[in-house]
Write a protein that holds these residues in place. Sequence first.
Motif, PDB file in Angstrom:
ATOM      1  N   LEU A  57      68.893  87.312 -39.098  1.00 14.89           N
ATOM      2  CA  LEU A  57      70.262  87.550 -39.556  1.00 14.89           C
ATOM      3  C   LEU A  57      71.151  88.010 -38.399  1.00 14.89           C
ATOM      4  O   LEU A  57      72.329  87.637 -38.321  1.00 14.89           O
ATOM      5  N   ALA A  58      70.575  88.815 -37.504  1.00 16.89           N
ATOM      6  CA  ALA A  58      71.326  89.286 -36.336  1.00 16.89           C
ATOM      7  C   ALA A  58      71.698  88.123 -35.423  1.00 16.89           C
ATOM      8  O   ALA A  58      72.792  88.098 -34.838  1.00 16.89           O
ATOM      9  N   ILE A  59      70.812  87.138 -35.302  1.00 17.12           N
ATOM     10  CA  ILE A  59      71.088  85.963 -34.469  1.00 17.12           C
ATOM     11  C   ILE A  59      72.281  85.182 -35.019  1.00 17.12           C
ATOM     12  O   ILE A  59      73.186  84.782 -34.284  1.00 17.12           O
ATOM     13  N   VAL A  60      72.285  84.980 -36.350  1.00 15.42           N
ATOM     14  CA  VAL A  60      73.396  84.254 -36.979  1.00 15.42           C
ATOM     15  C   VAL A  60      74.698  85.050 -36.845  1.00 15.42           C
ATOM     16  O   VAL A  60      75.759  84.492 -36.541  1.00 15.42           O
ATOM     17  N   THR A  61      74.618  86.365 -37.037  1.00 19.36           N
ATOM     18  CA  THR A  61      75.802  87.223 -36.904  1.00 19.36           C
ATOM     19  C   THR A  61      76.333  87.179 -35.481  1.00 19.36           C
ATOM     20  O   THR A  61      77.547  87.158 -35.260  1.00 19.36           O
ATOM     21  N   ALA A  62      75.421  87.155 -34.513  1.00 22.05           N
ATOM     22  CA  ALA A  62      75.828  87.050 -33.102  1.00 22.05           C
ATOM     23  C   ALA A  62      76.572  85.745 -32.854  1.00 22.05           C
ATOM     24  O   ALA A  62      77.547  85.705 -32.089  1.00 22.05           O
ATOM     25  N   GLY A  63      76.132  84.677 -33.520  1.00 24.19           N
ATOM     26  CA  GLY A  63      76.825  83.395 -33.399  1.00 24.19           C
ATOM     27  C   GLY A  63      78.253  83.478 -33.894  1.00 24.19           C
ATOM     28  O   GLY A  63      79.179  82.915 -33.279  1.00 24.19           O
ATOM     29  N   VAL A  64      78.467  84.198 -34.999  1.00 23.66           N
ATOM     30  CA  VAL A  64      79.829  84.362 -35.530  1.00 23.66           C
ATOM     31  C   VAL A  64      80.665  85.221 -34.574  1.00 23.66           C
ATOM     32  O   VAL A  64      81.860  84.982 -34.398  1.00 23.66           O
ATOM     33  N   LEU A  65      80.027  86.191 -33.915  1.00 24.79           N
ATOM     34  CA  LEU A  65      80.744  87.017 -32.944  1.00 24.79           C
ATOM     35  C   LEU A  65      81.184  86.184 -31.741  1.00 24.79           C
ATOM     36  O   LEU A  65      82.251  86.418 -31.167  1.00 24.79           O
TER      37      LEU A  65
END
Length: 339
Positions: A57-65
């Motif tokens: 989930l952190a990886i996907v959130t990092a992508g949005v960042l």
Amino acid sequence: MSESKNKNNWRQMIAPYEQSNTKRSIWQLINTFVPLVLLWYATYWSLSISYWLTLPLAIVTAGVLVRIFIIFHDCCHGSFFSNKQANRIVGTITGILTFCPYDQWKYSHSRHHATSGNLDKHGVGDIWTLTVEEYLELPKLKRIAYRLYRNPIVMFGLGPSFIFLVNYRFNRKGAKQREKNNTYLTNIAIVGLIAFFCWLIGWKAFLLVQGPIFLISGLAGVWLFYVQHQFEGAYFEKDENWNHVDAALQGSSFYKLPRILQWFTGNIGFHHIHHLSSRVPNYYLDKAHKENELFQDVAPVTFFSSFKSLRFRIWDENRKKLMGFSYIKKFLQANKLKG
């Protein structure tokens, strides 16, 4: 129409894409900020289940960042909104979220655009790239520093943390008061946000959530910037031979990414078009590429072929190529034989 005529008419060609669309910009803010908030909360919620769920989930959130950073990037170019104040407000907010002071970054990045690929003016806002001759003229300690800088572990491991946590926290020499104030505001807001979330969910939970998001997004951001100008066939010229169009179309990559990664990176893979005109908003870059043969003629760097860029370290003016450090020995031997 020949390629040379296309190049001569590039201003006319790019003009239809240079106008921002307020509705599209607002929609992009919504379809980026809403997923960021929801994903960040989901990443925090997953701590109660398993950290093996938290990390994906952190990886996907990092992508949005990363996508947030592209909005910040467009605001710095004045291309996200037609209104300067709107760009400044949204740019400052997105800059706080990405740890980048708006005015400071706007200055250094505009310098990068004006000098990218120019061997006599490179240095501000660029990946540090020396020619073989420049490298050989350095004292030993500076050679070591350059080798460390170009080491992938330093550049993509330690580099992002240093840049976003340390380097951007200080004003550059010669900064005007408005720029200084914006840096102070950004720093205060960042500290305030961190303090708030540490109070709200506890510092351990905050670090477990935000830590990987920060590290992954920082790595992705530095990697994108690296691949945009460090690739096979890149363009570097002395000032007398340098020109804007060739620097854009030859010195800035067309990073052809899978559609999902294109969304997360805000179309920044069409970097050749972006460097030709930074006034084109990110949501029109794909359209400009598809509708103009000149842009399609640029050879793409694919996701997998981009990893070849990791071996590039130094520019050889004779071959007009980026080379690895091992080439320096061959260069010295060849020149010794000539002597």
